[in-house]
Design a protein around this motif. Structure first.
Motif, PDB file in Angstrom:
ATOM      1  N   LYS A 151      19.441  -2.879  -3.471  1.00 39.80           N
ATOM      2  CA  LYS A 151      18.622  -2.793  -2.259  1.00 39.80           C
ATOM      3  C   LYS A 151      17.463  -3.792  -2.261  1.00 39.80           C
TER       4      LYS A 151
ATOM      5  N   GLY B 155      22.756  -2.408   4.595  1.00 35.60           N
ATOM      6  CA  GLY B 155      23.225  -1.180   5.246  1.00 35.60           C
ATOM      7  C   GLY B 155      24.303  -0.491   4.426  1.00 35.60           C
ATOM      8  N   MET B 156      25.208  -1.275   3.840  1.00 33.97           N
ATOM      9  CA  MET B 156      26.290  -0.703   3.043  1.00 33.97           C
ATOM     10  C   MET B 156      25.776  -0.043   1.762  1.00 33.97           C
ATOM     11  N   THR B 157      24.700  -0.596   1.175  1.00 35.32           N
ATOM     12  CA  THR B 157      24.148   0.045  -0.025  1.00 35.32           C
ATOM     13  C   THR B 157      23.643   1.451   0.310  1.00 35.32           C
ATOM     14  N   PHE B 158      22.996   1.581   1.463  1.00 27.04           N
ATOM     15  CA  PHE B 158      22.529   2.908   1.880  1.00 27.04           C
ATOM     16  C   PHE B 158      23.710   3.815   2.253  1.00 27.04           C
ATOM     17  N   LEU B 159      24.721   3.228   2.898  1.00 29.64           N
ATOM     18  CA  LEU B 159      25.891   4.007   3.314  1.00 29.64           C
ATOM     19  C   LEU B 159      26.629   4.552   2.089  1.00 29.64           C
TER      20      LEU B 159
ATOM     21  N   SER C 110      20.818   3.660   6.555  1.00 23.11           N
ATOM     22  CA  SER C 110      21.766   2.552   6.741  1.00 23.11           C
ATOM     23  C   SER C 110      21.794   2.060   8.186  1.00 23.11           C
TER      24      SER C 110
ATOM     25  N   TYR D 244      20.007  -1.292   9.690  1.00 14.81           N
ATOM     26  CA  TYR D 244      20.549  -2.536   9.129  1.00 14.81           C
ATOM     27  C   TYR D 244      21.954  -2.817   9.647  1.00 14.81           C
ATOM     28  N   LEU D 245      22.775  -1.765   9.725  1.00 10.76           N
ATOM     29  CA  LEU D 245      24.116  -1.958  10.260  1.00 10.76           C
ATOM     30  C   LEU D 245      24.074  -2.262  11.752  1.00 10.76           C
TER      31      LEU D 245
ATOM     32  N   GLN E  22      31.985  -0.182  10.167  1.00 11.90           N
ATOM     33  CA  GLN E  22      31.041   0.490   9.270  1.00 11.90           C
ATOM     34  C   GLN E  22      29.836   1.027  10.042  1.00 11.90           C
ATOM     35  N   TYR E  23      29.414   0.310  11.073  1.00 14.94           N
ATOM     36  CA  TYR E  23      28.332   0.805  11.929  1.00 14.94           C
ATOM     37  C   TYR E  23      28.782   2.092  12.624  1.00 14.94           C
TER      38      TYR E  23
ATOM     39  N   ALA F 170      28.551   4.979  10.196  1.00 13.56           N
ATOM     40  CA  ALA F 170      27.170   5.434  10.003  1.00 13.56           C
ATOM     41  C   ALA F 170      26.713   6.281  11.192  1.00 13.56           C
TER      42      ALA F 170
END
Length: 220
Positions: free
Chosen positions: A88, A109-113, A121, A124-125, A141-142, A145
């Motif tokens: 992150k 965003g993917m790290t949070f997801l 996330s 960022y997504l 991916q958005y 989320a």
């Protein structure tokens, strides 16, 4: 074509040994230029040599603390090793230094997801989806989320956008089926599960969803 450009060209052509030699030569000629360390780091990252890649990215940041792409590379090193918490900070640093592209926003965003911090996330997504509206993976991916944070109308719209970009996207159909189930639209859910299975016959989640619906209909 400059020598460093030739090295990048070698990477694109899959000639990794030639690329490594070019980057090595450039570093020897210009040891204070962070770009050469970043390019070599990218090569090592591509080869999954994470420990050495990280050293090259770190060297680049020592030479230039504002080298945003070096921090982005560091983030990828951690991410690919599933060290999401460690990824992150370098991704955030890359963004703060002005790397205004979809990739760092998407990866952060993917790290949070992946860390199941779905609300964190989202911004960022969302930004990645704005910067790269035609990227199927970014949009999907958005959508995930949004679904995970129960914003189902927005998720539905986003998954439909995915299907507009890539008609045969089984996971988008599956998720639209799940949303339809939440909306108690059984017929629409079944249709999406069937479409997911038509595209990907071994889609276990869609198959399970279809069986659940069929069992519900039998019990009515």
């Amino acid at each position: 074509m400059t020598e460093i450009d030739q090295g990048i060209q070698y990477m694109k052509e899959g000639k990794l040994e030639e690329a490594a030699q070019y980057f090595t030569d450039e570093i020897e000629k210009n040891p204070q230029d962070p770009v050469h360390y970043i390019n070599f780091g990218n090569l090592l990252l591509h080869m999954k040599d994470y420990e050495r890649a990280e050293r090259f990215y770190q060297k680049a940041t020592e030479l230039d603390d504002n080298a945003a792409t070096a921090y982005y590379g560091l983030g990828n090193c951690h991410f690919e090793q599933e060290n999401f918490e460690s990824a992150k900070e370098p991704f955030e640093k890359a963004i703060s230094l002005g790397l205004e592209e979809a990739d760092p926003y998407f990866m952060l965003g993917m790290t949070f997801l992946y860390d199941e911090q779905f609300k964190l996330s989202l911004p960022y997504l969302q930004r990645a989806s704005e910067l790269s509206p035609e990227d199927v993976d970014v949009q999907f991916q958005y959508g995930l989320a949004l679904a995970q944070t129960q914003q189902l109308d927005y998720a539905k719209s986003t998954f439909n956008k995915v299907l507009a970009l890539q008609k045969e996207h089984s996971d988008a159909h599956y998720n639209l089926g799940v949303i339809a189930l939440y909306d108690e639209n059984i017929e629409q859910a079944l249709e999406h599960f069937n479409q997911a299975l038509e595209i990907q016959p071994e889609h276990l989640l869609a198959d399970n969803g279809k069986k659940q619906i069929e069992k519900m209909l039998e019990e009515e």
